[in-house]
Each structure stands twice: as structure tokens, then as C-alpha cells.
Design a protein around this motif. Sequence first.
Motif, mmCIF file in Angstrom:
data_model
loop_
_atom_site.group_PDB
_atom_site.id
_atom_site.type_symbol
_atom_site.label_atom_id
_atom_site.label_comp_id
_atom_site.label_asym_id
_atom_site.label_seq_id
_atom_site.Cartn_x
_atom_site.Cartn_y
_atom_site.Cartn_z
ATOM 1 N N LYS A 29 0.828 -1.208 0.000
ATOM 2 C CA LYS A 29 0.000 0.000 0.000
ATOM 3 C C LYS A 29 0.861 1.256 0.000
ATOM 4 C CE LYS A 29 -3.690 -0.730 0.300
ATOM 5 N NZ LYS A 29 -4.640 -1.095 -0.775
ATOM 6 N N PHE A 30 1.919 1.235 0.796
ATOM 7 C CA PHE A 30 2.831 2.379 0.855
ATOM 8 C C PHE A 30 3.487 2.618 -0.507
ATOM 9 C CE2 PHE A 30 7.161 4.001 1.336
ATOM 10 C CZ PHE A 30 6.904 5.202 1.990
ATOM 11 N N ILE A 31 3.884 1.523 -1.161
ATOM 12 C CA ILE A 31 4.527 1.642 -2.477
ATOM 13 C C ILE A 31 3.547 2.250 -3.485
ATOM 14 C CG2 ILE A 31 5.471 0.344 -4.417
ATOM 15 C CD1 ILE A 31 6.630 -1.631 -2.363
ATOM 16 N N LEU A 32 2.291 1.794 -3.456
ATOM 17 C CA LEU A 32 1.278 2.328 -4.369
ATOM 18 C C LEU A 32 1.056 3.823 -4.155
ATOM 19 C CD1 LEU A 32 -1.699 -0.210 -4.636
ATOM 20 C CD2 LEU A 32 -0.273 0.660 -6.493
ATOM 21 N N VAL A 33 0.883 4.207 -2.904
ATOM 22 C CA VAL A 33 0.619 5.615 -2.589
ATOM 23 C C VAL A 33 1.821 6.476 -2.952
ATOM 24 C CG1 VAL A 33 0.188 7.256 -0.714
ATOM 25 C CG2 VAL A 33 -1.043 5.076 -0.777
ATOM 26 N N ALA A 34 3.028 6.000 -2.609
ATOM 27 C CA ALA A 34 4.239 6.752 -2.935
ATOM 28 C C ALA A 34 4.379 6.916 -4.443
ATOM 29 C CB ALA A 34 5.464 6.045 -2.349
ATOM 30 N N MET A 35 4.120 5.834 -5.186
ATOM 31 C CA MET A 35 4.211 5.896 -6.641
ATOM 32 C C MET A 35 3.212 6.903 -7.205
ATOM 33 S SD MET A 35 3.298 2.965 -9.425
ATOM 34 C CE MET A 35 1.582 3.192 -8.994
#
Length: 248
Positions: free
Chosen positions: A211-217
Motif C-alpha cells: 500500500k505504501f509503495i502504491l501511494v508513494a508511486m
Amino acid sequence: MVKKINYFRNLQELRGMSACLIVISHIPLVGITIGTSLGGYGVTMFFLLSGFLLIHSTEKSTSFFLEKRIIRIIPMYYLITLVTYVMASIQPEWFNTTVATPQNLIKSLLFIPYMNPNGNVRPILDVAWALFPEVWFYIVFYISLKISYKHRALITGGCFMTLFGIGMAVENPILNQFKEAFLTLSIGMFLYYIWKWVPAVKINTKSWVPKFILVAMYFIIGILYNNLIYAKKRFLAIILAYFVFCIF
């Protein structure tokens, strides 16, 4: 089943983040700081969502298709438009793009785009400009349903891609304002069918890392989108937005 649940959850989060960017970009001081084009990034996501979810929502049922959208859009839009019209009539200096005339009010209520004397294609309620292609998208889609349920996406997409092509070929301020919306709504429908063909991918949704990777991306590419818009590389910016939507 896993694919369907994750797909809805991710797109709801994408909708929420995009809405926040749109709101922030309309706050003068904050908008200048973060880049007003990030609002356009959010709007692009909303157009993709509209095309994508419209096909999905009509897969099982088309009952009350137009009625549901009228109830969801018209009452609030009409109310705020009328309030804005009254305010702009009393204090026109408060508004940069709104020209309060009876003719413009009628066009705004009927979702007929027009150009103001200042050269902007904006309705009475300025920020509702993005609602215009959405409403016409629903109308064309409804007509397409009546013509052929099976080919509803093909007919609607054909109409909107034709308008996009005309907008690219002809210098017209109204078409220029909405041509990217025509393209993006059509792409959203196309991506739905691509999504149906792609096998489900299981991701550990209990972990915060994906989830963090998605939001950061999402936000990193949003910044790239903003920079590309200012560098006059709009086509690349739009492709980046499409890429982010596909990942979600």
C-alpha cells in the motif's frame, strides 16, 4: 473473487487521493506551491475511473442507468450553480471566469459549453467544467445501450474518439478544452476489457508495504506529471497518468 475485492478497494483509494489533489490545487496559495497541474492529474484519474466503472456497472444490470446519474448529479449541481449565479450577479469582481448572464445560466444548466469574454470555456460554476464531458458521456452511453448493449463501449468510444480526432485537427476552443476528456473516458472503457483479460494477482493486503509503495508511486508520478505539463510534454504526462491507473 480476490481480484474483484482488491480492485474496488484500490480504485476507491485512488479516487480519494485524486479528489484531495483537485481540492488542494484550487486553494490559491497551496495550489501555486504544489503545482496547479496536479489538479489535472486528479481529473484525469476521475475520467479513467468513469470510463472503467461505467462498463463494469452495466455488466450485470442497466436498470435506471440514466435516472441514477441524474439523481446523483443534477440536484447538487443546479443548487450550487444557482447560488454562484446570484453571487456573481451581486459581486462580479469576486469571480475571475464567471460571467453571470441569463444565457450563460441556461447553457450551464443544460451542460452546453460556451466561451466567456475572457477566453475561458467555463460554466457559471467554474470548477464544474469537468462535469460537462462526463454528462455527455453518460448521455451517449445511454443512447449506445439502446442501440446495442453488446457494443455499447464500441459505439460510445467511437463517438468520443471521433470528437477527440476533430479536436486535434481543428482549432476550436471548446473542443480543445474537452478533447483530452474524450480520449481519457474512452481509454477508461478500453482498460476495463484489458483488466478482464489479465489474470488475478494475489497481493498480501494485510501488509502495509504494498500500500505504501502504491501511494508513494501515485504522488511521485504526480510530481513528474506536473513537471512534464510545465515542460509542454503533455502527451508523456497523460501516458504516465494512464500507467498509474493501470497499476491500481
